[in-house]
Design a protein around this motif. Structure first.
Motif, PDB file in Angstrom:
ATOM      1  N   ASP A  16       0.790  -1.125   0.175  1.00 32.89           N
ATOM      2  CA  ASP A  16      -0.053   0.140  -0.005  1.00 32.89           C
ATOM      3  C   ASP A  16       0.813   1.262  -0.114  1.00 32.89           C
ATOM      4  N   SER A  17       0.283   2.217  -0.720  1.00 34.60           N
ATOM      5  CA  SER A  17       0.926   3.417  -0.881  1.00 34.60           C
ATOM      6  C   SER A  17       0.259   4.721  -0.760  1.00 34.60           C
ATOM      7  N   TYR A  18       0.789   5.960  -0.765  1.00 38.13           N
ATOM      8  CA  TYR A  18      -0.222   7.112  -0.970  1.00 38.13           C
ATOM      9  C   TYR A  18       0.484   7.946  -2.225  1.00 38.13           C
ATOM     10  N   GLU A  19      -0.542   8.729  -2.747  1.00 40.33           N
ATOM     11  CA  GLU A  19       0.039   9.215  -3.980  1.00 40.33           C
ATOM     12  C   GLU A  19       1.197  10.380  -3.613  1.00 40.33           C
ATOM     13  N   GLY A  20       1.977  10.217  -4.701  1.00 37.30           N
ATOM     14  CA  GLY A  20       3.202  11.375  -4.445  1.00 37.30           C
ATOM     15  C   GLY A  20       4.284  10.541  -3.687  1.00 37.30           C
ATOM     16  N   GLN A  21       4.211   9.186  -3.289  1.00 39.99           N
ATOM     17  CA  GLN A  21       5.259   8.570  -2.529  1.00 39.99           C
ATOM     18  C   GLN A  21       6.146   7.878  -3.511  1.00 39.99           C
ATOM     19  N   GLU A  22       7.244   7.462  -3.222  1.00 37.19           N
ATOM     20  CA  GLU A  22       8.140   6.449  -3.964  1.00 37.19           C
ATOM     21  C   GLU A  22       7.646   5.098  -3.606  1.00 37.19           C
ATOM     22  N   PRO A  50       8.663   6.358  -8.995  1.00 35.15           N
ATOM     23  CA  PRO A  50       8.765   7.579  -8.389  1.00 35.15           C
ATOM     24  C   PRO A  50       7.508   8.213  -8.296  1.00 35.15           C
ATOM     25  N   ARG A  51       6.960   8.760  -7.033  1.00 32.45           N
ATOM     26  CA  ARG A  51       6.000   9.632  -7.059  1.00 32.45           C
ATOM     27  C   ARG A  51       4.653   8.979  -7.578  1.00 32.45           C
ATOM     28  N   VAL A  52       4.252   7.899  -7.087  1.00 33.45           N
ATOM     29  CA  VAL A  52       3.119   7.338  -7.736  1.00 33.45           C
ATOM     30  C   VAL A  52       1.823   8.068  -7.648  1.00 33.45           C
ATOM     31  N   SER A  53       0.842   7.781  -8.361  1.00 32.68           N
ATOM     32  CA  SER A  53      -0.315   8.144  -8.374  1.00 32.68           C
ATOM     33  C   SER A  53      -1.275   7.101  -8.423  1.00 32.68           C
ATOM     34  N   LEU A  54      -2.661   7.504  -8.480  1.00 33.15           N
ATOM     35  CA  LEU A  54      -3.823   6.633  -8.392  1.00 33.15           C
ATOM     36  C   LEU A  54      -3.768   5.501  -9.372  1.00 33.15           C
ATOM     37  N   SER A  55      -3.223   5.991 -10.442  1.00 27.35           N
ATOM     38  CA  SER A  55      -3.423   5.239 -11.893  1.00 27.35           C
ATOM     39  C   SER A  55      -2.166   4.094 -11.973  1.00 27.35           C
ATOM     40  N   GLY A 106       2.833 -11.970  -8.515  1.00 29.45           N
ATOM     41  CA  GLY A 106       2.897 -10.638  -8.689  1.00 29.45           C
ATOM     42  C   GLY A 106       2.621 -10.039  -7.305  1.00 29.45           C
ATOM     43  N   THR A 107       2.896  -8.550  -7.208  1.00 29.64           N
ATOM     44  CA  THR A 107       2.651  -7.698  -6.021  1.00 29.64           C
ATOM     45  C   THR A 107       1.391  -6.823  -6.554  1.00 29.64           C
ATOM     46  N   ARG A 108       0.372  -6.883  -5.705  1.00 25.78           N
ATOM     47  CA  ARG A 108      -0.514  -6.024  -5.990  1.00 25.78           C
ATOM     48  C   ARG A 108      -0.534  -4.698  -5.287  1.00 25.78           C
ATOM     49  N   LEU A 109      -0.198  -3.466  -5.786  1.00 24.70           N
ATOM     50  CA  LEU A 109       0.028  -2.342  -5.225  1.00 24.70           C
ATOM     51  C   LEU A 109      -1.327  -1.298  -5.418  1.00 24.70           C
ATOM     52  N   GLN A 110      -1.692  -0.962  -4.169  1.00 17.86           N
ATOM     53  CA  GLN A 110      -2.732  -0.167  -3.968  1.00 17.86           C
ATOM     54  C   GLN A 110      -2.301   1.290  -3.562  1.00 17.86           C
ATOM     55  N   VAL A 111      -2.550   1.915  -4.474  1.00 21.09           N
ATOM     56  CA  VAL A 111      -2.371   3.444  -4.057  1.00 21.09           C
ATOM     57  C   VAL A 111      -3.485   4.348  -3.468  1.00 21.09           C
ATOM     58  N   GLN A 112      -3.387   4.926  -2.502  1.00 21.75           N
ATOM     59  CA  GLN A 112      -4.466   5.642  -1.902  1.00 21.75           C
ATOM     60  C   GLN A 112      -4.272   7.256  -2.055  1.00 21.75           C
ATOM     61  N   PRO A 113      -5.330   7.857  -2.109  1.00 21.35           N
ATOM     62  CA  PRO A 113      -5.262   9.361  -2.316  1.00 21.35           C
ATOM     63  C   PRO A 113      -4.796  10.048  -0.975  1.00 21.35           C
TER      64      PRO A 113
END
Lengths: 112, 115
Positions: free
Chosen positions: A11-17, A76-81, A105-112
């Protein structure tokens, strides 16, 4: 074929690496490391490939240590997409009969 | 240019029926792959064609599965006497094997549902 191990989910948030590490302890001399991205209801899409050290393109960077027993995909700097499943593959890139093997695989979920 | 295309996009069939899935690879690509992906799972390799060489069939789950590649281009994956566990998305990919990056280009897949 070399077996790969990667985290099931992140899990990550928008803008993070985001760094996703893949282990491939029995990688062979001729093997390359390739990463694919898959969005829901689509086929996987090639992201990046490398053999050693560091490779960078417009989408990601791939870091490979000297022993090549692991690799790290850096977004770098992930977005929701960027929410998707990321696959690490190890195999021979030359001509021949060997096909690359996709793991879970690795399921990446990017949160706002 | 056009990418990899697959048809049909969706197929619903009854248990025991035969189905044929079609893949049109990118023109000029010598390698063609079939994979199966069950819901929420990774890709399962089925079969690999490379030029005029004998295909690598090591991933086919049973003798009910077969595939052909005619003229080094179009490929058909046939599943005979379908079972419910055959329900999945079947993905086709092609690649151009050169000394450069061996990138697989995937089609959109065929979603097979066996009732």
């Amino acid at each position: 074929l070399a077996k790969t191990t990667q985290p099931i989910s992140m899990d990550s948030y928008e803008g993070q690496e985001v760094n996703i590490t893949c282990s491939h302890n029995n990688i062979a001399t001729n093997d390359y490391i390739t990463w694919y991205q898959q969005f829901p209801s689509q086929g996987p899409r090639f992201i990046i490939q490398g053999y050693k050290t560091k490779v960078t393109n417009e989408v990601a960077s791939l870091f490979i240590p000297a022993d090549r027993k692991s690799s790290t995909l850096s977004l770098p700097r992930v977005s929701l997409s960027d929410t998707a499943v990321y696959y690490c593959l190890v195999g021979w890139k030359g001509t021949g009969r060997r096909a690359l093997t996709f793991g879970s695989g690795t399921r990446l979920q990017v949160q706002p | 240019g056009a990418g990899v295309s697959q048809s049909p996009s969706n197929k619903v069939t009854e248990k025991g029926k035969d189905v044929e899935l079609r893949c049109d690879p990118i023109s000029g690509h010598t390698a063609l792959y079939w994979y199966r992906q069950s819901l929420g799972q990774g890709l399962e390799f089925l079969i690999y064609f490379q030029g005029n060489s004998a295909p690598d069939k090591s991933g086919l789950p049973s003798d009910r599965f077969s595939a052909e590649r005619t003229g080094g281009s179009v490929s058909t994956l046939t599943i005979q006497r379908t079972q419910q566990e055959d329900s999945a998305v079947y993905l086709c990919a092609s690649s151009l094997l050169t000394s450069g990056t061996v990138e697989q280009f995937f089609g959109p897949g065929t979603r097979l549902t066996v009732l």
